[in-house]
Design an enzyme around this catalytic site. Structure first.
Site, PDB file in Angstrom:
ATOM      1  N   LYS A  78       5.060  32.718  20.799  1.00  0.00           N
ATOM      2  CA  LYS A  78       3.871  33.549  21.010  1.00  0.00           C
ATOM      3  C   LYS A  78       3.078  33.838  19.730  1.00  0.00           C
ATOM      4  CE  LYS A  78       4.656  35.340  25.488  1.00  0.00           C
ATOM      5  NZ  LYS A  78       6.102  35.209  25.764  1.00  0.00           N
ATOM      6  N   GLU A  88      -1.043  43.326  27.265  1.00  0.00           N
ATOM      7  CA  GLU A  88       0.148  43.643  28.055  1.00  0.00           C
ATOM      8  C   GLU A  88       1.314  42.875  27.453  1.00  0.00           C
ATOM      9  OE1 GLU A  88      -1.977  41.215  28.837  1.00  0.00           O
ATOM     10  OE2 GLU A  88      -0.505  39.575  28.927  1.00  0.00           O
ATOM     11  N   SER A 105      11.493  27.753  23.673  1.00  0.00           N
ATOM     12  CA  SER A 105      10.347  28.619  23.376  1.00  0.00           C
ATOM     13  C   SER A 105      10.697  29.873  22.580  1.00  0.00           C
ATOM     14  CB  SER A 105       9.639  29.007  24.675  1.00  0.00           C
ATOM     15  OG  SER A 105      10.544  29.578  25.594  1.00  0.00           O
TER      16      SER A 105
HETATM   17  C1  LIG Z   1       6.586  34.896  27.026  1.00  0.00           C
HETATM   18  C2  LIG Z   1       7.617  33.847  26.948  1.00  0.00           C
HETATM   19  C3  LIG Z   1       7.616  32.762  27.838  1.00  0.00           C
HETATM   20  C4  LIG Z   1       6.665  32.652  28.983  1.00  0.00           C
HETATM   21  O1  LIG Z   1       5.347  32.497  28.634  1.00  0.00           O
HETATM   22  P1  LIG Z   1       4.563  31.125  28.759  1.00  0.00           P
HETATM   23  O2  LIG Z   1       3.155  31.523  28.602  1.00  0.00           O
HETATM   24  O3  LIG Z   1       4.867  30.535  30.103  1.00  0.00           O
HETATM   25  O4  LIG Z   1       5.064  30.260  27.676  1.00  0.00           O
HETATM   26  C5  LIG Z   1       8.561  31.777  27.649  1.00  0.00           C
HETATM   27  N1  LIG Z   1       9.481  31.854  26.661  1.00  0.00           N
HETATM   28  C6  LIG Z   1       9.528  32.889  25.801  1.00  0.00           C
HETATM   29  C7  LIG Z   1      10.570  32.919  24.752  1.00  0.00           C
HETATM   30  C8  LIG Z   1       8.593  33.917  25.915  1.00  0.00           C
HETATM   31  O5  LIG Z   1       8.653  34.936  25.067  1.00  0.00           O
END
Ligand SMILES: *Cc1c(COP(=O)(O)O)cnc(C)c1O
Length: 398
Positions: A93, A115, A382
């Site tokens: 993010k 949010e 992610s």
């Molecule tokens: C917020 C988040 C997601 C989901 O958000 P996307 O916009 O679908 O990427 C996925 N993985 C992590 C670690 C997150 O913090």
């Protein structure tokens, strides 16, 4: 023609999805943001500032790691991980939060609002705002506040104002409504930093562009490390930003299969899931058109996932388009499979993934079994699982 050409068109549409489902005065404000974005993204100054922050603040490029023991455990295709979990603040993010905070500063905005679900967007944005020097206000559902305590504390330390949301389901969808209400009080001076590739145009485009560094790096790194491209690329899909981030660079590589993994929650045969791509129908939510989980009146249905960052009843418009044209395949993974993958990755590789990311790992393990050892799967990891450790330990009685 390239699959990235004219995506979105000048009205913000990806095929049938996207746009600005907003009153004219709000459309004007969104168009002003689009204009400012298109202007500054071309400048050397902005590009250099962002590139420098990616390198020296976030720690980019994030490595690609060949998960050999996970591969052995799954039995089949070689599994590689793009390590977005190693980024400063623990997830992908920060890539778009820095872009949004810089844009807000360039536009002379006085407050950045957002949010947050799992608190990842909140922490990343609060960090970016501290760095850039703009006040920040984050709205978060009470249920998520209780579940994601470490992130809540971090946001407070980072100096942002945290607003607990007590309405509705007290989770992500209502946090969006609450933050948007605050934004409408002064949209000329406030900047709403949307946390994924969702919301009205230009946000799905802008957040995708900021996140596309993931795939740009990964495509080159993978080629350097293995001599070729991966057979499959996988990512979890909540709103869809980390998935668009890694997919974008591979869209024109027809031989690379792209798979988005969404949450099946307690099961697709129960109401407790957030499988928007599997069951969603076209509708409008939060200022744009996409596949949504909705009732007969078009109201968003309550959604659920063990991963707070994935429980959103809409999804990024470009994902809906990529599903329509069959360029990306979407699959669902339930809570149990997610927890199994969380523990397996932790114990085979010493990497504790975010519960969100564990959905993609789970599908990769499932798929690997049906492939031979000379095939490769690249998973976008992610985020890291520090925020989920207490919750999982309690759930599994560790
Ligand atoms: C917020 C988040 C997601 C989901 O958000 P996307 O916009 O679908 O990427 C996925 N993985 C992590 C670690 C997150 O913090």
């Amino acid at each position: 023609m390239s699959l990235t050409d004219n995506m979105p068109d000048n009205k913000g549409y990806f095929g049938e999805y996207g746009g600005q489902i907003l009153p004219p005065e709000m459309q004007a404000i969104m168009n002003e943001i689009d204009g400012a974005y298109e202007e500054i993204r071309q400048t050397k100054e902005f590009q250099q500032e962002l590139a420098e922050l990616y390198a020296k603040y976030v720690g980019r490029p994030s490595p690609i790691f060949h998960a050999k023991r996970l591969t052995e455990h799954a039995g089949g295709a070689q599994i590689y991980l793009k390590r977005e979990d190693l980024n400063h603040t623990g997830a992908h993010k920060i890539n778009h939060c820095l872009g949004e905070a810089l844009l807000a500063k360039y536009m002379g905005k006085t407050k950045v609002l957002a949010e947050t679900g799992a608190g990842q967007h909140g922490v990343a944005l609060a960090s970016a705002c501290a760095l850039v020097g703009i006040p920040c206000e984050i709205h978060m559902g009470e249920i998520d506040i209780a579940k994601e305590h470490p992130n809540v504390v971090k946001m407070k330390i980072l100096g942002c104002k945290l607003v607990p949301v007590t309405r509705g389901t007290k989770t992500l969808k209502d946090a969006v409504d609450s933050a948007f209400d605050e934004y409408l009080l002064d949209p000329v001076n406030f900047f709403y930093a949307i946390g994924s590739v969702v919301g009205p145009h230009p946000f799905p485009k802008m957040v995708r562009d900021f996140q596309s560094i993931i795939g740009t790096e990964a495509r080159q790194q993978f080629q350097q490390q293995t001599g070729t491209l991966p057979n499959k690329v996988m990512a979890c899909v909540g709103g869809g930003s980390n998935a668009m981030g890694i997919f974008t660079a591979f869209l024109d590589d027809a031989d690379v299969e792209l798979v988005g993994v969404e949450p099946a929650g307690k099961g697709l045969d129960t109401p407790d899931h957030a499988a928007t791509m599997t069951f969603g129908t076209k509708g409008a939510i939060h200022g744009f058109e996409c596949l949504t989980l909705q009732d007969e009146k078009g109201e968003p249905l309550p959604v659920y996932s063990i991963a707070s960052g994935l429980d959103y009843p809409g999804v990024g418009p470009q994902h809906c388009h990529l599903k329509d044209i069959a360029r990306v395949r979407y699959e669902a993974i339930d809570d149990q499979e997610c927890l199994d993958a969380f523990m397996t990755l932790s114990r085979t590789e010493g990497i504790i993934p975010a519960l969100e990311s564990a959905h993609a790992v789970a599908y990769a393990m499932k798929q690997a079994k049906s492939l031979s050892a000379d095939q490769t799967i690249l998973v976008n990891l992610s985020g890291r699982g520090d925020k989920d450790a207490d919750f999982v330990a309690e759930k599994l009685g560790l």
